[in-house]
Design a protein around this motif. Sequence first.
Motif, PDB file in Angstrom:
ATOM      1  N   UNK A   1       9.498  -7.128  -0.717  1.00  0.00           N
ATOM      2  CA  UNK A   1       8.095  -6.388  -0.690  1.00  0.00           C
ATOM      3  C   UNK A   1       8.455  -4.958  -0.037  1.00  0.00           C
ATOM      4  N   UNK A   2       9.272  -4.775   0.910  1.00  0.00           N
ATOM      5  CA  UNK A   2       9.397  -3.797   1.921  1.00  0.00           C
ATOM      6  C   UNK A   2      10.286  -2.796   0.665  1.00  0.00           C
ATOM      7  N   UNK A   3      10.960  -3.219   0.008  1.00  0.00           N
ATOM      8  CA  UNK A   3      11.836  -2.320  -0.925  1.00  0.00           C
ATOM      9  C   UNK A   3      10.805  -1.624  -1.966  1.00  0.00           C
ATOM     10  N   UNK A   4       9.677  -2.302  -2.311  1.00  0.00           N
ATOM     11  CA  UNK A   4       8.687  -1.794  -3.132  1.00  0.00           C
ATOM     12  C   UNK A   4       7.846  -0.508  -2.597  1.00  0.00           C
TER      13      UNK A   4
ATOM     14  N   UNK B   1       0.807  -1.172  -0.088  1.00  0.00           N
ATOM     15  CA  UNK B   1      -0.021  -0.005   0.052  1.00  0.00           C
ATOM     16  C   UNK B   1       1.013   1.185  -0.065  1.00  0.00           C
ATOM     17  N   UNK B   2       0.525   2.403  -0.726  1.00  0.00           N
ATOM     18  CA  UNK B   2       1.083   3.589  -0.626  1.00  0.00           C
ATOM     19  C   UNK B   2       1.209   4.037   0.784  1.00  0.00           C
ATOM     20  N   UNK B   3       2.260   5.151   0.880  1.00  0.00           N
ATOM     21  CA  UNK B   3       2.043   5.660   2.191  1.00  0.00           C
ATOM     22  C   UNK B   3       0.899   6.603   2.146  1.00  0.00           C
ATOM     23  N   UNK B   4      -0.082   6.534   3.385  1.00  0.00           N
ATOM     24  CA  UNK B   4      -1.297   7.227   3.372  1.00  0.00           C
ATOM     25  C   UNK B   4      -1.081   8.829   3.648  1.00  0.00           C
ATOM     26  N   UNK B   5      -1.965   9.797   3.003  1.00  0.00           N
ATOM     27  CA  UNK B   5      -1.690  11.089   3.381  1.00  0.00           C
ATOM     28  C   UNK B   5      -2.270  11.231   4.631  1.00  0.00           C
ATOM     29  N   UNK B   6      -1.692  12.664   5.145  1.00  0.00           N
ATOM     30  CA  UNK B   6      -1.922  13.168   6.650  1.00  0.00           C
ATOM     31  C   UNK B   6      -3.430  13.017   6.937  1.00  0.00           C
ATOM     32  N   UNK B   7      -4.393  13.071   5.914  1.00  0.00           N
ATOM     33  CA  UNK B   7      -5.644  13.238   6.219  1.00  0.00           C
ATOM     34  C   UNK B   7      -6.377  11.851   5.700  1.00  0.00           C
ATOM     35  N   UNK B   8      -5.740  11.046   5.328  1.00  0.00           N
ATOM     36  CA  UNK B   8      -6.498   9.672   5.075  1.00  0.00           C
ATOM     37  C   UNK B   8      -6.860   8.844   6.452  1.00  0.00           C
ATOM     38  N   UNK B   9      -6.368   9.159   7.569  1.00  0.00           N
ATOM     39  CA  UNK B   9      -6.807   8.736   8.691  1.00  0.00           C
ATOM     40  C   UNK B   9      -5.942   7.525   9.124  1.00  0.00           C
ATOM     41  N   UNK B  10      -6.375   6.478  10.119  1.00  0.00           N
ATOM     42  CA  UNK B  10      -5.733   5.519  10.377  1.00  0.00           C
ATOM     43  C   UNK B  10      -5.717   4.316   9.176  1.00  0.00           C
TER      44      UNK B  10
ATOM     45  N   UNK C   1      26.792  -1.946   2.909  1.00  0.00           N
ATOM     46  CA  UNK C   1      25.575  -1.432   2.177  1.00  0.00           C
ATOM     47  C   UNK C   1      24.306  -2.100   2.585  1.00  0.00           C
ATOM     48  N   UNK C   2      24.165  -2.004   3.950  1.00  0.00           N
ATOM     49  CA  UNK C   2      23.061  -2.622   4.826  1.00  0.00           C
ATOM     50  C   UNK C   2      21.821  -1.941   4.439  1.00  0.00           C
ATOM     51  N   UNK C   3      20.471  -2.500   3.833  1.00  0.00           N
ATOM     52  CA  UNK C   3      19.479  -1.593   3.875  1.00  0.00           C
ATOM     53  C   UNK C   3      18.511  -1.856   4.775  1.00  0.00           C
ATOM     54  N   UNK C   4      17.923  -0.862   5.451  1.00  0.00           N
ATOM     55  CA  UNK C   4      16.962  -1.016   6.294  1.00  0.00           C
ATOM     56  C   UNK C   4      16.001  -1.920   6.293  1.00  0.00           C
ATOM     57  N   UNK C   5      15.579  -2.136   4.925  1.00  0.00           N
ATOM     58  CA  UNK C   5      14.423  -3.144   4.480  1.00  0.00           C
ATOM     59  C   UNK C   5      14.836  -4.585   4.984  1.00  0.00           C
ATOM     60  N   UNK C   6      16.150  -4.682   4.953  1.00  0.00           N
ATOM     61  CA  UNK C   6      16.608  -6.197   5.355  1.00  0.00           C
ATOM     62  C   UNK C   6      16.413  -6.333   6.672  1.00  0.00           C
ATOM     63  N   UNK C   7      16.636  -5.362   7.817  1.00  0.00           N
ATOM     64  CA  UNK C   7      16.447  -5.463   9.246  1.00  0.00           C
ATOM     65  C   UNK C   7      14.763  -5.596   9.406  1.00  0.00           C
ATOM     66  N   UNK C   8      14.252  -4.785   8.681  1.00  0.00           N
ATOM     67  CA  UNK C   8      12.558  -4.812   8.730  1.00  0.00           C
ATOM     68  C   UNK C   8      12.075  -6.366   8.299  1.00  0.00           C
ATOM     69  N   UNK C   9      12.638  -7.044   7.251  1.00  0.00           N
ATOM     70  CA  UNK C   9      12.474  -8.249   6.885  1.00  0.00           C
ATOM     71  C   UNK C   9      12.801  -9.243   8.234  1.00  0.00           C
ATOM     72  N   UNK C  10      13.763  -9.232   8.668  1.00  0.00           N
ATOM     73  CA  UNK C  10      14.198 -10.108   9.729  1.00  0.00           C
ATOM     74  C   UNK C  10      13.286  -9.787  10.732  1.00  0.00           C
TER      75      UNK C  10
END
Length: 598
Positions: free
Chosen positions: A257-260, A77-86, A119-128
């Motif tokens: 997935x997180x890289x997308x 899902x794309x990043x929600x806007x500030x007005x889109x709510x939870x 070249x550690x991507x934060x997305x790898x930490x998120x995946x783990x």
Amino acid sequence: MAAHFGRRLRKGAATTAVAAAAVAALSASQAPGVPIGGQDGRTSSGAATEPDEGTGDPGATGNSPYYTDLPPLNSPNPSPSASSGPVVQGAAEAGIPATVLDAYKKAEAALRSSRPGCHLPWQLLAAIGKVESGQARGGRVDADGTTTSPIIGPQLDGNGFALIKDTDDGRYDGNSAYDNAVGPMQFIPSTWAWAGRDGNDDGLEDPNNIYDAALAAGHYLCRFDWDLSDRADLRRAILSYNNSTEYLNTVLSWLEYYRKGTHEIPDGTGTLPGSRSDARSTNPTPSTPGAGPSAPDTRPSKPGTEPGGKGGGTKPPASPGTPGGPPSTTPPSTTPPPTTPPPTTPPPTTPPPTTRPTPTDTVDRLENAGTGKLTATAGETFTERIRTRAETDEGEAVAKVRIRFTVLGDTDTVFTGGESAATVLTDGSGVAVAPPLRAGEKTGDVTVRATVVGRVVPGLAYRATVTERVADTVVRTGDEALTCTPGGEFAHRVEVLATRDGAAAGKVAATATLIAAADDTAVNDEGPYFKDADDKPVRTLSGLLTDADGRLRLPRLYADDTTGTFLLRVTTAGGATLTVELTVAAAGTASPEPTTGT
């Protein structure tokens, strides 16, 4: 859930024989390693040491439990806007709890500085983190990043898991008989002894703190000088965390997935995965085509299989009545866990236990805490710092809340340290003070946005203005006469020095123009000229910049057939000007009078 190297699970004689053959084959192909002083990665003196790359059994750790849920086939899902709510959460939502996401990004920034070649991507930490603990149980952490209750795996007593006797006297896992994996990244104590880091600068190394655990995981993955932008090294690093093909594929699936794309969600609102590797009879690992990468070669050439590594069998069995649920949050007993498999159908989802509101939960709004006008010259540091106050709905200050300051837009203005984002904890008066801003070379307005980490409340925008570099004086660096014969080339080039308050003014914009007269700044259409790239006459040069020492050397000057004295005017940003005389005369003749016009 991470693997403990040098100890394997035993699933029967056939599995053991196959594993032994694989270990023998791999061992024969590896250069001998340097042995570690003790079974748990400690020297004879008892001090914890980081294992060498080639030490220990290079075989797999066996059936280490971990979450096996794969991401959905659709894009994040794309990043929600500030007005889109939870954000409405699903079982495989792309959203990551705000504090957890902040910890991953902060760890990436730290490793970019200390180990740039990794070249550690934060997305790898998120995946783990997704696979190990479901992002710290859906982001149930306090303002400091510490889990609201400990995340502790099963005791590793050899009953369905690896046998790892106690190495920390129960300091981290509450168990003085056996070790347990601890925290959102599931370190076993003997590994944490050398891999632990202080990621939130509180003076402690706590495996239950997501900032500490994420930074430790980053260092762990980078410890053998692997380049994680190289796919082979990336696989080796993941396998060194848990030496399982299924684990590797699951982590790689979430990494891609997180890289997308992903976005932050409020702390505590994430959902837990539902399937675990220790319940395969009831929850087999999906093999949906396209959901993840194909199984790669799992034989790491840089094995990273040291004693005391990320523990085999470090993930807990399902909690009673909650198959596939989060790790246990209470110290385990020393009795073997029941061997009865979990039911095939999970019970209805129940809400999490009620907990006291955290300071972050009470924030209603952000207010400007006295920040004045933000203006700085390009390349300089802003003297004023951004100050933001977190308040309740009654206007009371809220301390110990994380405020993230982010520089927005296409600008090279950053915080000192080179980052475009910084997270600061509010003090006792509810105020967070951002690090100093350093103006870039792009001039104009810059927006800095303050938001609450872990809570959706309106952000607060600050405008900072970057002005161009200026000079108040410009002079020639030489005193040679600038003369030329008609149709010839001036022997000397004009060089000037720009200063501001007596100091060299580097990177200051300047313009050089052949003018008609001292009181007439119109461009003279005859006499001396510069040349463009096509060797055509040019009598105005713009877009010039002084160098770091404030010097500017103009291109060569040429003359047409008109004789006389002409004027060259150099003007800098800030209004400093210099007028230089140029003489064009036939050889052997006296200098003509200055021209007054065209």
